[in-house]
Design a protein around this motif. Structure first.
Motif, PDB file in Angstrom:
ATOM      1  N   LEU A 679       0.605  -1.684   0.046  1.00 27.80           N
ATOM      2  CA  LEU A 679       0.180  -0.055  -0.208  1.00 27.80           C
ATOM      3  C   LEU A 679       0.770   1.141  -0.064  1.00 27.80           C
ATOM      4  O   LEU A 679       1.766   1.480   0.811  1.00 27.80           O
ATOM      5  CB  LEU A 679      -1.009  -0.036   1.289  1.00 27.80           C
ATOM      6  N   ASP A 680       0.753   1.496  -1.041  1.00 31.33           N
ATOM      7  CA  ASP A 680       1.817   3.295  -0.977  1.00 31.33           C
ATOM      8  C   ASP A 680       0.655   4.817  -1.191  1.00 31.33           C
ATOM      9  O   ASP A 680      -0.680   4.059  -0.668  1.00 31.33           O
ATOM     10  CB  ASP A 680       2.374   3.378  -2.163  1.00 31.33           C
ATOM     11  N   MET A 681       1.590   5.843  -1.055  1.00 33.89           N
ATOM     12  CA  MET A 681       0.311   6.710  -0.986  1.00 33.89           C
ATOM     13  C   MET A 681      -0.659   6.878  -2.364  1.00 33.89           C
ATOM     14  O   MET A 681      -2.109   7.432  -2.247  1.00 33.89           O
ATOM     15  CB  MET A 681       1.163   8.369  -1.050  1.00 33.89           C
ATOM     16  N   GLU A 682      -0.250   6.554  -3.047  1.00 33.43           N
ATOM     17  CA  GLU A 682      -1.360   6.472  -4.258  1.00 33.43           C
ATOM     18  C   GLU A 682      -1.983   5.818  -4.131  1.00 33.43           C
ATOM     19  O   GLU A 682      -3.317   6.145  -5.023  1.00 33.43           O
ATOM     20  CB  GLU A 682      -0.053   6.167  -5.829  1.00 33.43           C
ATOM     21  N   THR A 683      -1.776   4.461  -4.084  1.00 32.16           N
ATOM     22  CA  THR A 683      -3.308   3.783  -3.964  1.00 32.16           C
ATOM     23  C   THR A 683      -4.268   4.630  -3.090  1.00 32.16           C
ATOM     24  O   THR A 683      -5.315   4.278  -2.735  1.00 32.16           O
ATOM     25  CB  THR A 683      -2.442   2.588  -3.687  1.00 32.16           C
ATOM     26  N   ALA A 684      -3.296   4.520  -1.690  1.00 39.66           N
ATOM     27  CA  ALA A 684      -3.992   5.266  -0.770  1.00 39.66           C
ATOM     28  C   ALA A 684      -5.569   6.452  -0.851  1.00 39.66           C
ATOM     29  O   ALA A 684      -6.071   5.985  -0.884  1.00 39.66           O
ATOM     30  CB  ALA A 684      -3.431   5.670   0.489  1.00 39.66           C
ATOM     31  N   LEU A 685      -4.629   7.359  -2.014  1.00 34.05           N
ATOM     32  CA  LEU A 685      -5.630   8.286  -2.000  1.00 34.05           C
ATOM     33  C   LEU A 685      -6.517   7.823  -3.058  1.00 34.05           C
ATOM     34  O   LEU A 685      -7.325   8.840  -3.202  1.00 34.05           O
ATOM     35  CB  LEU A 685      -4.142   9.697  -3.203  1.00 34.05           C
ATOM     36  N   LYS A 686      -6.350   7.159  -4.052  1.00 32.96           N
ATOM     37  CA  LYS A 686      -7.584   6.285  -5.216  1.00 32.96           C
ATOM     38  C   LYS A 686      -8.140   5.832  -3.754  1.00 32.96           C
ATOM     39  O   LYS A 686      -9.582   5.670  -4.175  1.00 32.96           O
ATOM     40  CB  LYS A 686      -6.830   5.226  -6.113  1.00 32.96           C
ATOM     41  N   LEU A 687      -8.521   5.178  -3.003  1.00 37.96           N
ATOM     42  CA  LEU A 687      -8.927   3.953  -2.249  1.00 37.96           C
ATOM     43  C   LEU A 687     -10.035   5.656  -1.699  1.00 37.96           C
ATOM     44  O   LEU A 687     -11.094   4.926  -1.214  1.00 37.96           O
ATOM     45  CB  LEU A 687      -8.522   4.133  -1.002  1.00 37.96           C
ATOM     46  N   ILE A 688      -9.350   6.679  -1.052  1.00 33.35           N
ATOM     47  CA  ILE A 688      -9.868   7.279  -0.401  1.00 33.35           C
ATOM     48  C   ILE A 688     -11.181   8.480  -1.223  1.00 33.35           C
ATOM     49  O   ILE A 688     -11.647   8.440  -0.484  1.00 33.35           O
ATOM     50  CB  ILE A 688      -8.727   8.411   0.594  1.00 33.35           C
ATOM     51  N   ALA A 689     -10.565   8.401  -2.465  1.00 32.82           N
ATOM     52  CA  ALA A 689     -11.566   8.746  -3.361  1.00 32.82           C
ATOM     53  C   ALA A 689     -12.410   8.419  -3.650  1.00 32.82           C
ATOM     54  O   ALA A 689     -13.640   8.971  -4.507  1.00 32.82           O
ATOM     55  CB  ALA A 689     -10.971   9.581  -4.407  1.00 32.82           C
ATOM     56  N   LEU A 690     -12.537   6.871  -3.194  1.00 31.49           N
ATOM     57  CA  LEU A 690     -14.324   6.124  -3.554  1.00 31.49           C
ATOM     58  C   LEU A 690     -15.076   7.258  -3.294  1.00 31.49           C
ATOM     59  O   LEU A 690     -14.647   6.972  -1.765  1.00 31.49           O
ATOM     60  CB  LEU A 690     -13.568   5.082  -3.262  1.00 31.49           C
ATOM     61  N   PRO A 691     -16.190   6.432  -4.129  1.00 33.97           N
ATOM     62  CA  PRO A 691     -16.904   6.075  -4.776  1.00 33.97           C
ATOM     63  C   PRO A 691     -16.569   6.854  -5.939  1.00 33.97           C
ATOM     64  O   PRO A 691     -16.482   8.362  -5.761  1.00 33.97           O
ATOM     65  CB  PRO A 691     -18.561   6.023  -4.685  1.00 33.97           C
ATOM     66  N   ARG A 692     -16.083   6.768  -7.140  1.00 31.74           N
ATOM     67  CA  ARG A 692     -15.790   7.056  -8.155  1.00 31.74           C
ATOM     68  C   ARG A 692     -16.957   7.199  -8.536  1.00 31.74           C
ATOM     69  O   ARG A 692     -17.854   6.574  -9.804  1.00 31.74           O
ATOM     70  CB  ARG A 692     -14.698   6.397  -8.784  1.00 31.74           C
ATOM     71  N   ASP A 693     -17.746   8.391  -9.614  1.00 31.49           N
ATOM     72  CA  ASP A 693     -18.354   9.217 -10.213  1.00 31.49           C
ATOM     73  C   ASP A 693     -17.745   9.176 -11.639  1.00 31.49           C
ATOM     74  O   ASP A 693     -16.846   9.411 -12.650  1.00 31.49           O
ATOM     75  CB  ASP A 693     -18.703  10.949  -9.829  1.00 31.49           C
TER      76      ASP A 693
END
Length: 845
Positions: A679-693
């Protein structure tokens, strides 16, 4: 004269029946009819590797149907697939019929066709042959080797690591490739370097040149390694340039690029992964459908040649047809003067099959579109274009290289450019690449030697070296082929096995080894080094090819392998259990040393005093389980992104709860597919951004969302949910693909195969893809398909048997459930009464 033709699949049987007419009865074996007895002793090394076979239960009824038909037939033609597997199936059928004494005074022959067209089938029937025992023995040797490795090495993994693990002769070297690449990435240390650039222009055409020589010395990658150096170099060059640069060399030449060869199994899998986003198994499944036949209005027709091949060669008739199509549909310069021949590199190229091509180039993708599903169309279009392009002229480019001197010829900048002047084959098809920057088209202004230009700017560009990329499905297939590990027809099953065993996960379309995969690989590379060695595995494949060619006998090859392997198994039976590492840390509960161990769900840290002390924690969490790990800062709020462990596994949280606020901080679970260790920062930010519109649905105007839920990634629209397939990512899925998936959900999930109406007229029976594998459904009754049963080959009779068995199994359970329901209802009434009494007495719950 009564004739019987035996093929593998029922869809192929229907097509061939139409081609061969009333003189032939055509039956399907539904794949393999016999396999080794699934227990120890099925291969006996002490008696020349005698192999004990039994009829596969699910296909017993089809074997009986074949035996019954043979009794009234005068001639039997075995027309199973044209490869070693197909040859072995034909041999097994013949052996079963011999054991039943049904072949006396009957003609039995093997026929082979590489495309399912009327001419190819009729020509094959006119030129039958005997079963090729070298091919059969090569397949038997492969099966025996896989059995001997699996049945002897897997139990050792169970004993030393954990139950349920497996090792394979080809699977294990493939795992080693993935693990070694990950270790290489982890050990990689990034280095800073700078490139120096000059920007100039002529007639408002701005272009860039890169410094290649400084003060008479060649500029290497690490000539300039920090900002101070680059500032010094840029300052000196600006000073000596006085705002001018002189063209010191202009070199022009014409370059050409040749088309790629027609598809083999390996290159088809690689391109389908790159261009279509398919998995290797999906590619082979769709290719099988195109090969076996599609109803194109005028009848069922095989649209491509056999898809398991290592050969680049094309039939002369096919080449001439392709050339004729080019002549009629393109300008004269697109057709080479003579046919282009491609030489096959692979030894024993799948028994000299053709490359994969359309059976008729005049069946354009556009003309076939109405008869194909979306995935069939996309794959067919790619095969059709590649076959057409392989017989077209080269693409031609004007390439220019220019050197610019600054101050003197001791300081040189170089600019390169190329312009496509004739597309040739590129007009139809361009091959994809993995992990490389494709050389694009760039144009330079017309310049002459001695010309002086103004320097617009000289600047430095910072770079950092990057580790090698993780394997994608395409690059893994390419590596397996380059090392000679396995054969292309086995790549899809190798990759599926690695994922099914949870040795690797596919994250962002790249393979990452799990903790289990690492421990298994470490154990095998340390204790069975020879058997996961790439060279050893490749050499064994060559020996199997020699058997197929009739150049070697199969029993000596097996014996040579077994002697060394069996000794190794006995020697390593008492080695220490792997995956246990003592830590320099005391247990906070009892004070004994902690250790890192491998458990059912991966690595964990636990007390060495177990079972007296039951302290455990996630290795990625801090020693104090209540203390979160900070991943980074969330850009919008500036709050920490925290990694925590909950009762349902790891999750991310933005900041800590505020004392005076009832609002809970945002949390998102980390799906099982994403290892916490990576788990890196890039993936963490993608997870936090969910849900995706993803955007608005074109039909309703309501938004479509991608998210991760309790059962994994999904797309949602207007209350309808549809799981995202494992081969795709919640982070990458786009609106078009989401709409496609939702359409399946709205249709009640599109069936894999329609079997037709139930014999008693009570509704349709169909096969669907389920969360735990394919299942057959009739009304509300669902029955899971047995392991190894391909949905495409399941018959109505087999489906009825499965449904009947499921109904019988569920009958007592339903009765018990009803009783339980009644009790539950009574319990609820009692609970309600109790709550009312409490409430009236002023108690709170």
């Amino acid at each position: 004269m009564s004739k019987l033709l035996i093929v593998e699949s029922p869809s192929k049987a229907k097509t061939l029946k139409k081609y061969l007419g009333k003189d032939f009865e055509v039956l399907a074996s539904y794949g393999h009819v016999r396999d080794l007895v699934p227990k120890t002793g099925a291969v006996d090394p002490d008696h020349d590797f005698a192999m004990k076979y039994e009829v596969i239960d699910r296909n017993a009824r089809h074997v009986d149907a074949i035996a019954k038909a043979v009794k009234t037939a005068d001639a039997i033609y075995l027309a199973t697939d044209p490869d070693r597997e197909g040859e072995a199936i034909s041999w097994h059928i013949a052996e079963i019929l011999k054991s039943k004494k049904l072949l006396k005074d009957k003609l039995i022959k093997r026929v082979v066709f590489h495309e399912i067209t009327k001419n190819a089938v009729q020509n094959a029937i006119e030129e039958p042959r005997d079963i090729s025992m070298p091919l059969v023995n090569a397949q038997q040797a492969r099966r025996a080797l896989d059995y001997l490795v699996g049945f002897n090495l897997s139990p050792l993994l169970w004993k030393k690591i954990r139950r349920g693990l497996s090792a394979g002769r080809v699977q294990s070297p493939a795992l080693r490739l993935i693990v070694e690449r990950e270790l290489e990435i982890e050990a990689f240390k990034s280095q800073e370097y700078w490139t120096i650039h000059l920007e100039s222009a002529k007639h408002q055409h701005v272009f860039d040149a890169k410094l290649v020589q400084l003060e008479g010395k060649k500029v290497e990658q690490f000539t300039i390694t920090n900002q101070a150096q680059q500032q010094e170099v840029v300052g000196k060059l600006l000073a000596v340039s006085a705002g001018k640069t002189t063209v010191s060399r202009v070199e022009k030449k014409q370059r050409s690029r040749s088309p790629a060869a027609p598809f083999t199994t390996s290159t088809l899998q690689q391109e389908a992964v790159r261009k279509l986003g398919f998995t290797t198994s999906r590619t082979m499944r769709v290719a099988q459908q195109l090969y076996e036949g599609i109803d194109i209005g005028s009848g069922t027709m095989g649209l491509i040649t056999y898809m398991r091949t290592d050969s680049f060669s094309l039939a002369t008739e096919a080449v001439m047809q392709i050339r004729d199509y080019i002549k009629q549909n393109f300008a004269a310069e697109y057709l080479p003067k003579s046919p282009i021949m491609y030489k096959t590199k692979a030894k024993n190229a799948q028994e000299a099959h053709e490359a994969i091509r359309p059976t008729d180039i005049s069946r354009t993708p556009a003309s076939m579109r109405a008869f194909l599903t979306d995935e069939q169309f996309r794959l067919y279009e790619m095969i059709w274009k590649r076959a057409l392009a392989c017989q077209m002229t080269q693409a031609k480019f004007d390439a220019v290289s220019i050197d610019l001197a600054v101050g003197s010829d001791a300081n040189l900048f170089r600019a390169t450019g190329q312009t496509l002047i004739f597309p040739g084959f590129i007009a139809v098809y361009m091959e994809g690449v993995d992990d490389e920057e494709e050389e694009g088209e760039s144009k330079l202004p017309h310049l002459e030697t001695g010309e002086v230009l103004a320097v617009q700017k000289i600047y430095g560009d910072q770079h950092f070296t990057e580790p090698p990329p993780r394997y994608s499905e395409a690059s893994l297939v390419k590596a397996l082929e380059e090392y000679g590990i396995g054969r292309p027809s086995t790549y899809a099953s190798i990759i599926s096995t690695l994922q099914d065993r949870e040795y690797v996960v596919l994250d962002k379309k790249r393979f990452i080894p799990t903790d289990v995969g690492r421990v298994v690989n470490k154990f095998l590379t340390e204790h069975f080094t020879r058997y996961v060695d790439y060279g050893f595995t490749a050499n064994l494949e060559n020996e199997l090819d020699d058997i197929a060619e009739g150049e070697r006998e199969w029993i000596p090859v097996l014996n040579e392998f077994w002697q060394g392997f069996n000794n190794q198994i006995h020697e390593k039976s008492n080695v220490e259990r792997p995956g246990v590492e003592m830590l320099d840390e005391a247990c906070p509960k009892c004070g004994k040393p902690l250790q890192s161990r491998l458990g059912r769900f991966g690595k964990f840290i636990g007390c060495s005093g177990y079972p007296e002390c039951d302290y455990i924690r996630n290795p990625n969490a801090n020693a104090n389980n209540n203390e979160p790990t900070v991943i980074g800062q969330e850009p919008e709020s500036g709050k920490d992104i925290l990694l925590l462990n909950g009762p349902y596994g790891p999750y991310l949280q933005i900041g800590l709860p505020e004392a005076d606020s009832k609002k809970k901080p945002k949390r998102v679970s980390i799906p099982k597919e994403i290892p916490v260790s990576s788990l890196d920062m890039e993936t963490a930010l993608k997870l936090i951004a969910l849900p995706r519109d993803l955007g608005q649905h074109p039909e309703t105007g309501k938004k479509v969302v991608a998210n991760i839920g309790r059962f994994g990634p999904y797309v949602n629209h207007d209350g309808k949910f549809k799981s995202i397939p494992k081969s795709e990512s919640v982070f990458d899925i786009d609106l078009a693909r989401a709409i496609e998936l939702l359409a399946q959900a709205n249709a009640g999930a599109a069936p894999i195969k329609e079997l037709g109406n139930h014999p008693d007229g009570t509704g349709n029976i169909a096969i669907y893809a389920g969360r735990f594998g394919p299942y057959v459904q009739h009304g509300k009754l669902r029955a899971t398909l047995p392991k190894g049963q391909e949905p495409e080959t399941l018959t109505m009779e087999q489906a009825l048997e499965l449904l009947s068995a499921k109904a019988a199994k569920d009958a007592p359970a339903k009765k018990a459930k009803t009783t339980t329901a009644k009790k539950t209802s009574s319990t609820k009434k009692a609970a309600t009464t109790t709550r009312r009494k409490k409430a009236s007495a002023g108690e709170s719950e």
